[in-house]
Design an enzyme around this catalytic site. Structure first.
Site, PDB file in Angstrom:
ATOM      1  N   ASN A 100      46.813  32.454  34.390  1.00 37.63           N
ATOM      2  CA  ASN A 100      46.295  31.090  34.254  1.00 37.63           C
ATOM      3  C   ASN A 100      47.261  30.077  34.885  1.00 37.63           C
ATOM      4  O   ASN A 100      48.473  30.238  34.814  1.00 37.63           O
ATOM      5  CB  ASN A 100      46.083  30.741  32.774  1.00 37.63           C
ATOM      6  CG  ASN A 100      45.069  31.678  32.122  1.00 37.63           C
ATOM      7  OD1 ASN A 100      44.293  32.321  32.829  1.00 37.63           O
ATOM      8  ND2 ASN A 100      45.105  31.778  30.811  1.00 37.63           N
ATOM      9  N   HIS A 117      50.191  33.315  39.027  1.00 36.17           N
ATOM     10  CA  HIS A 117      49.324  32.702  40.042  1.00 36.17           C
ATOM     11  C   HIS A 117      49.654  31.231  40.251  1.00 36.17           C
ATOM     12  O   HIS A 117      48.860  30.504  40.861  1.00 36.17           O
ATOM     13  CB  HIS A 117      47.846  32.846  39.648  1.00 36.17           C
ATOM     14  CG  HIS A 117      47.353  34.255  39.726  1.00 36.17           C
ATOM     15  ND1 HIS A 117      46.176  34.665  39.169  1.00 36.17           N
ATOM     16  CD2 HIS A 117      47.893  35.357  40.303  1.00 36.17           C
ATOM     17  CE1 HIS A 117      46.003  35.969  39.402  1.00 36.17           C
ATOM     18  NE2 HIS A 117      47.027  36.408  40.075  1.00 36.17           N
ATOM     19  N   CYS A 150      54.203  16.232  51.679  1.00 36.54           N
ATOM     20  CA  CYS A 150      55.503  16.655  51.168  1.00 36.54           C
ATOM     21  C   CYS A 150      56.463  15.460  51.209  1.00 36.54           C
ATOM     22  O   CYS A 150      56.605  14.824  52.272  1.00 36.54           O
ATOM     23  CB  CYS A 150      56.043  17.787  52.059  1.00 36.54           C
ATOM     24  SG  CYS A 150      57.740  18.238  51.683  1.00 36.54           S
ATOM     25  N   CYS A 153      59.322  16.347  54.021  1.00 38.01           N
ATOM     26  CA  CYS A 153      59.157  16.370  55.490  1.00 38.01           C
ATOM     27  C   CYS A 153      57.873  15.686  55.941  1.00 38.01           C
ATOM     28  O   CYS A 153      57.598  15.597  57.137  1.00 38.01           O
ATOM     29  CB  CYS A 153      59.178  17.815  55.991  1.00 38.01           C
ATOM     30  SG  CYS A 153      57.652  18.704  55.653  1.00 38.01           S
ATOM     31  N   THR A 191      40.900  38.587  30.048  1.00 35.21           N
ATOM     32  CA  THR A 191      40.861  38.775  31.498  1.00 35.21           C
ATOM     33  C   THR A 191      39.849  39.859  31.853  1.00 35.21           C
ATOM     34  O   THR A 191      39.708  40.846  31.140  1.00 35.21           O
ATOM     35  CB  THR A 191      42.255  39.132  32.071  1.00 35.21           C
ATOM     36  OG1 THR A 191      42.159  39.316  33.492  1.00 35.21           O
ATOM     37  CG2 THR A 191      42.838  40.380  31.417  1.00 35.21           C
ATOM     38  N   ASN A 216      39.343  41.103  24.322  1.00 37.80           N
ATOM     39  CA  ASN A 216      38.463  40.423  25.278  1.00 37.80           C
ATOM     40  C   ASN A 216      37.075  40.228  24.671  1.00 37.80           C
ATOM     41  O   ASN A 216      36.636  41.050  23.850  1.00 37.80           O
ATOM     42  CB  ASN A 216      38.366  41.248  26.571  1.00 37.80           C
ATOM     43  CG  ASN A 216      38.193  40.351  27.788  1.00 37.80           C
ATOM     44  OD1 ASN A 216      38.969  39.437  28.030  1.00 37.80           O
ATOM     45  ND2 ASN A 216      37.128  40.589  28.526  1.00 37.80           N
ATOM     46  N   ALA A 234      39.631  35.379  21.687  1.00 37.90           N
ATOM     47  CA  ALA A 234      41.100  35.381  21.550  1.00 37.90           C
ATOM     48  C   ALA A 234      41.550  34.451  20.435  1.00 37.90           C
ATOM     49  O   ALA A 234      42.444  34.795  19.643  1.00 37.90           O
ATOM     50  CB  ALA A 234      41.725  34.964  22.883  1.00 37.90           C
TER      51      ALA A 234
HETATM   52  C1  BV8 Z   1      47.847  40.044  46.809  1.00 32.79           C
HETATM   53  C2  BV8 Z   1      44.144  31.137  42.217  1.00 32.79           C
HETATM   54  C3  BV8 Z   1      48.783  41.218  48.676  1.00 32.79           C
HETATM   55  C4  BV8 Z   1      44.635  30.175  41.224  1.00 32.79           C
HETATM   56  C5  BV8 Z   1      43.477  33.423  41.878  1.00 32.79           C
HETATM   57  C6  BV8 Z   1      43.873  45.885  45.359  1.00 32.79           C
HETATM   58  C7  BV8 Z   1      42.565  46.291  45.229  1.00 32.79           C
HETATM   59  C8  BV8 Z   1      41.517  45.429  45.562  1.00 32.79           C
HETATM   60  C9  BV8 Z   1      41.797  44.133  46.055  1.00 32.79           C
HETATM   61  C10 BV8 Z   1      43.089  43.758  46.175  1.00 32.79           C
HETATM   62  C11 BV8 Z   1      44.131  44.610  45.845  1.00 32.79           C
HETATM   63  N1  BV8 Z   1      45.305  43.940  46.076  1.00 32.79           N
HETATM   64  C12 BV8 Z   1      45.021  42.708  46.552  1.00 32.79           C
HETATM   65  C13 BV8 Z   1      43.672  42.576  46.623  1.00 32.79           C
HETATM   66  C14 BV8 Z   1      42.982  41.385  47.099  1.00 32.79           C
HETATM   67  C15 BV8 Z   1      42.870  40.331  45.985  1.00 32.79           C
HETATM   68  C16 BV8 Z   1      41.971  40.800  44.862  1.00 32.79           C
HETATM   69  O1  BV8 Z   1      42.435  41.246  43.823  1.00 32.79           O
HETATM   70  N2  BV8 Z   1      40.679  40.648  45.055  1.00 32.79           N
HETATM   71  C17 BV8 Z   1      39.725  40.979  44.019  1.00 32.79           C
HETATM   72  C18 BV8 Z   1      38.632  39.907  43.990  1.00 32.79           C
HETATM   73  C19 BV8 Z   1      39.185  42.365  44.285  1.00 32.79           C
HETATM   74  N3  BV8 Z   1      44.172  39.985  45.450  1.00 32.79           N
HETATM   75  C20 BV8 Z   1      44.938  39.103  46.115  1.00 32.79           C
HETATM   76  O2  BV8 Z   1      44.609  38.604  47.176  1.00 32.79           O
HETATM   77  C21 BV8 Z   1      46.283  38.756  45.482  1.00 32.79           C
HETATM   78  N4  BV8 Z   1      47.307  38.854  46.481  1.00 32.79           N
HETATM   79  O3  BV8 Z   1      47.634  41.033  46.194  1.00 32.79           O
HETATM   80  O4  BV8 Z   1      48.624  39.991  47.970  1.00 32.79           O
HETATM   81  C22 BV8 Z   1      47.481  41.580  49.339  1.00 32.79           C
HETATM   82  C23 BV8 Z   1      46.700  40.596  49.939  1.00 32.79           C
HETATM   83  C24 BV8 Z   1      45.485  40.973  50.571  1.00 32.79           C
HETATM   84  C25 BV8 Z   1      45.065  42.306  50.570  1.00 32.79           C
HETATM   85  C26 BV8 Z   1      45.852  43.273  49.944  1.00 32.79           C
HETATM   86  C27 BV8 Z   1      47.065  42.912  49.327  1.00 32.79           C
HETATM   87  C28 BV8 Z   1      46.257  37.324  44.953  1.00 32.79           C
HETATM   88  C29 BV8 Z   1      45.424  37.249  43.707  1.00 32.79           C
HETATM   89  C30 BV8 Z   1      45.483  35.812  43.124  1.00 32.79           C
HETATM   90  C31 BV8 Z   1      44.238  35.084  43.500  1.00 32.79           C
HETATM   91  N5  BV8 Z   1      44.215  33.748  42.886  1.00 32.79           N
HETATM   92  N6  BV8 Z   1      43.395  32.154  41.507  1.00 32.79           N
HETATM   93  C32 BV8 Z   1      43.463  29.584  40.527  1.00 32.79           C
HETATM   94  O5  BV8 Z   1      42.668  28.914  41.202  1.00 32.79           O
HETATM   95  O6  BV8 Z   1      43.358  29.781  39.306  1.00 32.79           O
HETATM   96  S1  BV8 Z   1      42.617  34.608  41.054  1.00 32.79           S
HETATM   97  C33 BV8 Z   1      41.723  33.996  39.750  1.00 32.79           C
HETATM   98  O7  BV8 Z   1      41.249  35.171  39.057  1.00 32.79           O
HETATM   99  C34 BV8 Z   1      42.515  33.236  38.721  1.00 32.79           C
HETATM  100  O8  BV8 Z   1      43.898  33.180  38.935  1.00 32.79           O
HETATM  101  C35 BV8 Z   1      42.235  34.053  37.439  1.00 32.79           C
HETATM  102  O9  BV8 Z   1      43.231  33.946  36.526  1.00 32.79           O
HETATM  103  C36 BV8 Z   1      42.145  35.404  38.025  1.00 32.79           C
HETATM  104  C37 BV8 Z   1      41.635  36.508  37.155  1.00 32.79           C
HETATM  105  O10 BV8 Z   1      40.492  36.057  36.499  1.00 32.79           O
HETATM  106  P1  BV8 Z   1      40.524  36.101  34.897  1.00 32.79           P
HETATM  107  O11 BV8 Z   1      41.683  35.308  34.425  1.00 32.79           O
HETATM  108  O12 BV8 Z   1      40.429  37.516  34.448  1.00 32.79           O
HETATM  109  O13 BV8 Z   1      39.221  35.276  34.530  1.00 32.79           O
HETATM  110  P2  BV8 Z   1      37.707  35.790  34.549  1.00 32.79           P
HETATM  111  O14 BV8 Z   1      36.829  34.595  34.453  1.00 32.79           O
HETATM  112  O15 BV8 Z   1      37.514  36.756  35.665  1.00 32.79           O
HETATM  113  O16 BV8 Z   1      37.581  36.631  33.180  1.00 32.79           O
HETATM  114  C38 BV8 Z   1      37.711  35.969  31.935  1.00 32.79           C
HETATM  115  C39 BV8 Z   1      37.535  37.046  30.870  1.00 32.79           C
HETATM  116  O17 BV8 Z   1      37.744  36.429  29.613  1.00 32.79           O
HETATM  117  C40 BV8 Z   1      36.148  37.650  30.842  1.00 32.79           C
HETATM  118  O18 BV8 Z   1      36.264  39.059  30.806  1.00 32.79           O
HETATM  119  C41 BV8 Z   1      35.528  37.147  29.528  1.00 32.79           C
HETATM  120  O19 BV8 Z   1      34.754  38.131  28.883  1.00 32.79           O
HETATM  121  C42 BV8 Z   1      36.741  36.850  28.714  1.00 32.79           C
HETATM  122  N7  BV8 Z   1      36.587  35.745  27.767  1.00 32.79           N
HETATM  123  C43 BV8 Z   1      35.881  34.604  27.911  1.00 32.79           C
HETATM  124  N8  BV8 Z   1      36.059  33.824  26.811  1.00 32.79           N
HETATM  125  C44 BV8 Z   1      36.899  34.503  25.983  1.00 32.79           C
HETATM  126  C45 BV8 Z   1      37.243  35.731  26.586  1.00 32.79           C
HETATM  127  N9  BV8 Z   1      38.055  36.635  26.011  1.00 32.79           N
HETATM  128  C46 BV8 Z   1      38.569  36.310  24.801  1.00 32.79           C
HETATM  129  N10 BV8 Z   1      38.303  35.151  24.159  1.00 32.79           N
HETATM  130  C47 BV8 Z   1      37.470  34.240  24.710  1.00 32.79           C
HETATM  131  N11 BV8 Z   1      37.194  33.084  24.053  1.00 32.79           N
END
Ligand code: BV8
Length: 247
Positions: A100, A117, A150, A153, A191, A216, A234
Site C-alpha cells: 500500500n 511500492h 524537481c 534540477c 491482498t 482475506n 481485516a
Molecule cells: C518488477 C503502484 C521486475 C502503486 C503497483 C512474475 C510473474 C508475473 C508477472 C511479473 C512477475 N514479475 C514481475 C511481473 C510483472 C508485474 C506483475 O506482477 N504483473 C502482474 C499484474 C501479473 N510486476 C512488476 O512489474 C513489478 N516490478 O517485478 O520488476 C520485472 C519487471 C517486468 C517484468 C518482469 C520483472 C512492480 C509491481 C508494482 C506495481 N505497482 N501499484 C499504486 O498505484 O498503488 S501494483 C498494485 O497492486 C498496488 O501496489 C497494490 O498494492 C498491488 C497489489 O494489489 P492488492 O494490494 O493485492 O490489492 P487488490 O485490490 O488486488 O486485492 C485486494 C484484496 O483485499 C482482495 O483479495 C480482496 O478480497 C481483499 N479485501 C478487500 N477488502 C478487504 C479485503 N481483505 C480483508 N479485509 C477487507 N476489508
C-alpha cells in the site's frame, strides 16, 4: 478455512506480515481488483506504468493526486491498529511489508515497515542523474495547472511509487527477502496475490520453513501457498488474531 483464534508466538518466532489494499478498505480506500476497484475504472498500464506517464503525465498526476487527497481524508482502521499492537508485542521480531502507498500504516504508528511500492505522499525527480531526489508531495493543488517539478534540477517530477515494469527499490527488496528467508511465520493480509514480487513472498517463506497464513475477504490467487486461510475482513479479524490479552 479456520475460525479466528488469537495467534500464539514463541520467543524464537520471527514474523513477516505482508499487507495489500484490503487492509485499507475499511478506512474507505478503494482496492484495485474488487468490484468497483481502481482497475475497473482505469487502464492499469495507462495509469501505473512509466510508458503511461510518458504518454500522458498530467492524467497520471491527476490519478495519483486524487488517490492522495482521498487517503489524506481517511484514517487508520482496527486492522492498522492491531498491527501496531503486534509490533509493540514482538518488537524487532516483526517486519511489516506493505504494497500500500496510502501511508496509513505509518499514520497508525507502525515503524518496522517497508513500503515496497512507494508512497503517495512523496514525489521524485524524473531526470536520470537526479533520480534519487525525493520530496514530500503534500501541496493540495500541486498537479494543476503546472505539474510538479524537481526543486533541485527543475525537471518534471513523478509520484514516488513503483509502477508495473519497474524494479523495486533494491535495498527494500533485499530487506524483505532477507526477512522472508528467516521468518517462522508469514501472514498475508488483504491482498489478491496478483502482483509480483509481493505475491511470490508466501512461496519463498514456506520454502524457508515458515508457517503461512492468509487473512482475506476472498480466496487469493496464490491461496495454495498458505497453510491457513482465515476468510474475513481485516478490521474484524486482526484484533482477534493478534490479541495478546491471554498471551
Ligand atoms: C518488477 C503502484 C521486475 C502503486 C503497483 C512474475 C510473474 C508475473 C508477472 C511479473 C512477475 N514479475 C514481475 C511481473 C510483472 C508485474 C506483475 O506482477 N504483473 C502482474 C499484474 C501479473 N510486476 C512488476 O512489474 C513489478 N516490478 O517485478 O520488476 C520485472 C519487471 C517486468 C517484468 C518482469 C520483472 C512492480 C509491481 C508494482 C506495481 N505497482 N501499484 C499504486 O498505484 O498503488 S501494483 C498494485 O497492486 C498496488 O501496489 C497494490 O498494492 C498491488 C497489489 O494489489 P492488492 O494490494 O493485492 O490489492 P487488490 O485490490 O488486488 O486485492 C485486494 C484484496 O483485499 C482482495 O483479495 C480482496 O478480497 C481483499 N479485501 C478487500 N477488502 C478487504 C479485503 N481483505 C480483508 N479485509 C477487507 N476489508
Amino acid at each position: 478455512m479456520s475460525s479466528t483464534r488469537p495467534m500464539t508466538f514463541s520467543r524464537t518466532d520471527f514474523v513477516v506480515v505482508l499487507t495489500g489494499a484490503g487492509v485499507s478498505a475499511e478506512s474507505g480506500i478503494q482496492t484495485f481488483r474488487d468490484a468497483g476497484g481502481l482497475w475497473e475504472e482505469h487502464d492499469i498500464y495507462e495509469i501505473a506504468s512509466p510508458e503511461g506517464f510518458r504518454r500522458d503525465p498530467r492524467k497520471v498526476w491527476r490519478f495519483y493526486a486524487a488517490r492522495r487527497d482521498q487517503a489524506k481524508d481517511c484514517h487508520p482502521n482496527p486492522a492498522h491498529r492491531a498491527l501496531v499492537a503486534l509490533e509493540q508485542r514482538l518488537g524487532d521480531r516483526l517486519l511489516l511489508v506493505t504494497q500500500n502507498v496510502d501511508g496509513l500504516h505509518r499514520r497508525a504508528g507502525s515503524t518496522r515497515i517497508v513500503e515496497m511500492h512507494g508512497n503517495l505522499f512523496r514525489s521524485k525527480c524524473t531526470a536520470i542523474g537526479c533520480d534519487g531526489y525525493h520530496v514530500p508531495w503534500d501541496d493540495p493543488k500541486s498537479h494543476e495547472p503546472e505539474m510538479p517539478v524537481c526543486p533541485h534540477c527543475g525537471s518534471l517530477a513523478r509520484p514516488d511509487v513503483v509502477w508495473f515494469g519497474e524494479l523495486l527499490n533494491r535495498r527494500d527488496l533485499r530487506t524483505v527477502e532477507d526477512a522472508v528467508q528467516r521468518c517462522t511465520v508469514f501472514v498475508a493480509i488483504g491482498t489478491s496475490g496478483a502482483v509480483y514480487p509481493a505475491a511470490g513472498l508466501a512461496h519463498a517463506a514456506r520454502r524457508a520453513g515458515a508457517r503461512t497464513v492468509l487473512v482475506n475477504k476472498d480466496p487469493a490467487e496464490n491461496l495454495g501457498e498458505f497453510d491457513i486461510f482465515l476468510q474475513g475482513k481485516a478490521g474484524e479479524t486482526l484484533p482477534v488474531l493478534f490479541d495478546a490479552s491471554d498471551a
